[in-house]
Motif scaffolding. Sequence first.
Motif, mmCIF file in Angstrom:
data_model
loop_
_atom_site.group_PDB
_atom_site.id
_atom_site.type_symbol
_atom_site.label_atom_id
_atom_site.label_comp_id
_atom_site.label_asym_id
_atom_site.label_seq_id
_atom_site.Cartn_x
_atom_site.Cartn_y
_atom_site.Cartn_z
ATOM 1 N N ILE A 89 0.747 -1.262 -0.065
ATOM 2 C CA ILE A 89 -0.368 0.133 -0.174
ATOM 3 C C ILE A 89 0.642 1.368 0.030
ATOM 4 O O ILE A 89 0.991 1.874 -0.843
ATOM 5 C CB ILE A 89 -0.927 0.072 1.167
ATOM 6 C CG1 ILE A 89 -2.112 -1.225 0.791
ATOM 7 C CG2 ILE A 89 -1.798 1.358 1.188
ATOM 8 C CD1 ILE A 89 -2.165 -1.401 2.193
ATOM 9 N N HIS A 90 2.158 1.275 0.343
ATOM 10 C CA HIS A 90 2.809 2.733 1.190
ATOM 11 C C HIS A 90 3.394 2.725 -0.074
ATOM 12 O O HIS A 90 3.241 3.939 -0.710
ATOM 13 C CB HIS A 90 3.373 1.630 2.052
ATOM 14 C CG HIS A 90 4.924 2.884 2.178
ATOM 15 N ND1 HIS A 90 4.799 4.557 1.589
ATOM 16 C CD2 HIS A 90 6.228 2.201 1.536
ATOM 17 C CE1 HIS A 90 5.749 5.031 2.160
ATOM 18 N NE2 HIS A 90 7.145 3.955 1.759
ATOM 19 N N GLU A 91 3.950 1.692 -0.933
ATOM 20 C CA GLU A 91 4.974 1.738 -2.254
ATOM 21 C C GLU A 91 3.450 2.297 -3.827
ATOM 22 O O GLU A 91 4.307 2.972 -4.096
ATOM 23 C CB GLU A 91 5.203 0.346 -2.817
ATOM 24 C CG GLU A 91 6.976 -0.160 -1.354
ATOM 25 C CD GLU A 91 6.896 -1.201 -2.179
ATOM 26 O OE1 GLU A 91 6.646 -1.842 -2.938
ATOM 27 O OE2 GLU A 91 7.964 -1.413 -2.077
ATOM 28 N N HIS A 92 2.661 2.178 -2.944
ATOM 29 C CA HIS A 92 1.510 2.838 -4.339
ATOM 30 C C HIS A 92 1.805 4.280 -3.785
ATOM 31 O O HIS A 92 1.292 5.146 -5.036
ATOM 32 C CB HIS A 92 0.440 2.318 -4.125
ATOM 33 C CG HIS A 92 -0.774 2.483 -5.761
ATOM 34 N ND1 HIS A 92 -0.517 2.051 -6.962
ATOM 35 C CD2 HIS A 92 -1.765 4.254 -5.121
ATOM 36 C CE1 HIS A 92 -1.676 2.421 -7.698
ATOM 37 N NE2 HIS A 92 -2.418 3.479 -6.185
ATOM 38 N N ARG A 93 1.493 5.358 -3.371
ATOM 39 C CA ARG A 93 1.705 6.422 -2.677
ATOM 40 C C ARG A 93 3.251 6.483 -1.943
ATOM 41 O O ARG A 93 2.083 6.818 -0.671
ATOM 42 C CB ARG A 93 0.034 6.906 -2.395
ATOM 43 C CG ARG A 93 -0.569 7.362 -3.672
ATOM 44 C CD ARG A 93 -0.347 8.119 -4.625
ATOM 45 N NE ARG A 93 -0.794 8.435 -6.087
ATOM 46 C CZ ARG A 93 -1.883 9.105 -5.838
ATOM 47 N NH1 ARG A 93 -2.395 9.344 -5.136
ATOM 48 N NH2 ARG A 93 -2.514 8.841 -6.933
ATOM 49 N N PRO A 94 4.492 6.665 -1.717
ATOM 50 C CA PRO A 94 4.832 6.979 -0.401
ATOM 51 C C PRO A 94 5.274 7.835 0.128
ATOM 52 O O PRO A 94 5.616 8.085 0.815
ATOM 53 C CB PRO A 94 5.856 6.659 -1.316
ATOM 54 C CG PRO A 94 6.019 6.653 -3.028
ATOM 55 C CD PRO A 94 4.847 6.743 -2.722
ATOM 56 N N GLU A 95 4.107 8.734 -0.631
ATOM 57 C CA GLU A 95 4.332 10.583 -0.234
ATOM 58 C C GLU A 95 3.186 10.591 1.109
ATOM 59 O O GLU A 95 3.292 11.381 1.958
ATOM 60 C CB GLU A 95 3.961 11.406 -1.365
ATOM 61 C CG GLU A 95 2.592 11.219 -1.921
ATOM 62 C CD GLU A 95 2.498 10.712 -3.499
ATOM 63 O OE1 GLU A 95 1.481 11.064 -3.758
ATOM 64 O OE2 GLU A 95 3.562 9.640 -3.597
ATOM 65 N N THR A 96 2.484 9.688 0.762
ATOM 66 C CA THR A 96 0.702 9.210 1.940
ATOM 67 C C THR A 96 1.401 8.790 2.940
ATOM 68 O O THR A 96 1.661 7.870 3.343
ATOM 69 C CB THR A 96 0.208 9.426 1.117
ATOM 70 O OG1 THR A 96 -0.724 9.417 0.321
ATOM 71 C CG2 THR A 96 -1.185 9.329 2.455
ATOM 72 N N PRO A 97 1.178 9.565 4.040
ATOM 73 C CA PRO A 97 1.848 9.436 5.821
ATOM 74 C C PRO A 97 0.838 7.695 6.169
ATOM 75 O O PRO A 97 -0.408 7.914 5.593
ATOM 76 C CB PRO A 97 2.113 9.831 6.403
ATOM 77 C CG PRO A 97 1.924 12.144 5.766
ATOM 78 C CD PRO A 97 1.234 11.028 4.823
ATOM 79 N N LEU A 98 1.493 6.886 6.791
ATOM 80 C CA LEU A 98 0.097 5.704 6.914
ATOM 81 C C LEU A 98 0.439 5.797 8.067
ATOM 82 O O LEU A 98 2.077 5.690 9.453
ATOM 83 C CB LEU A 98 0.299 3.928 6.044
ATOM 84 C CG LEU A 98 1.438 4.295 4.752
ATOM 85 C CD1 LEU A 98 1.298 2.921 4.949
ATOM 86 C CD2 LEU A 98 -0.263 4.286 4.234
#
Length: 266
Positions: free
Chosen positions: A86-95
């Motif tokens: 999930i993170h690698e899809h939008r790495p700029e978005t904090p999880l």
Amino acid sequence: MSKIKTYFETKSVQSVYIPFFTLGDPDYDASVEYGKAILESGANILELGIPFSDPVADGPVIQRADARALKNPFSFEKLFSVTKAIHEHRPETPLVYLTYFNPIYRCGIESFLNQAKASGIEGLVIPDLPFDTEESEFLFRELAKRDMDLIHLITPATVKSRIQMMKKTSSGFIYYVTSFGVTGERREFSVDLEERIKFLKGILNLPICAGFGISTPEQASQIAHYADGIIIGSAVQRIIEENGKNRAQCVKALQDYTSSIRNSFS
């Protein structure tokens, strides 16, 4: 400096949208698709739930999601792998993980934090961890070493003296519980919600994000005028529940819902 702190300091929107869903419901492959769909449709921060057998802060919708998720084979390796995808899809978005303390303890605190950070997690929300314990202080220090945040919950019943004490181990943002009870969709909120959020911002000097009960664009839009973020879980989880294993239909529904919330206070 943590990625969450940087995000709030540089955000281009008045209030951020933080949706939540439980990983593994109905299965982990679906969770990756659902996470990607939500990120593509306007989530500013994404909160991921680690399935747990006794989610004491959660209402029936999320309790059922945990029960469904736990029917699948669970492993920390799988959990972190799905999170990373999930993170690698939008790495700029904090999880952020929402988890109870038991899974962290079972994995081993340092091992859990190292793997979570490597998977893209920037902070933890732990509903059953009191802020004034040795465990909380240790966890806060270990998270800080990794530029990660410990995000505490504050409720309408939390007194000023305890709020003052929370400064010691709070970072990232505060998760403000808008109403008494467990998670779940509600029609109305306390009349002093705005006053309470402004009061907390003055004391803690941290962003205050409101959650528990928010479900409609109208509610989100209203609260976004004075809260730094809007957290929505049960309404998102209900979409997943109602669509069952019809993955394409669920992805579309999640995209539409995420867009409707995000657009309501853009």
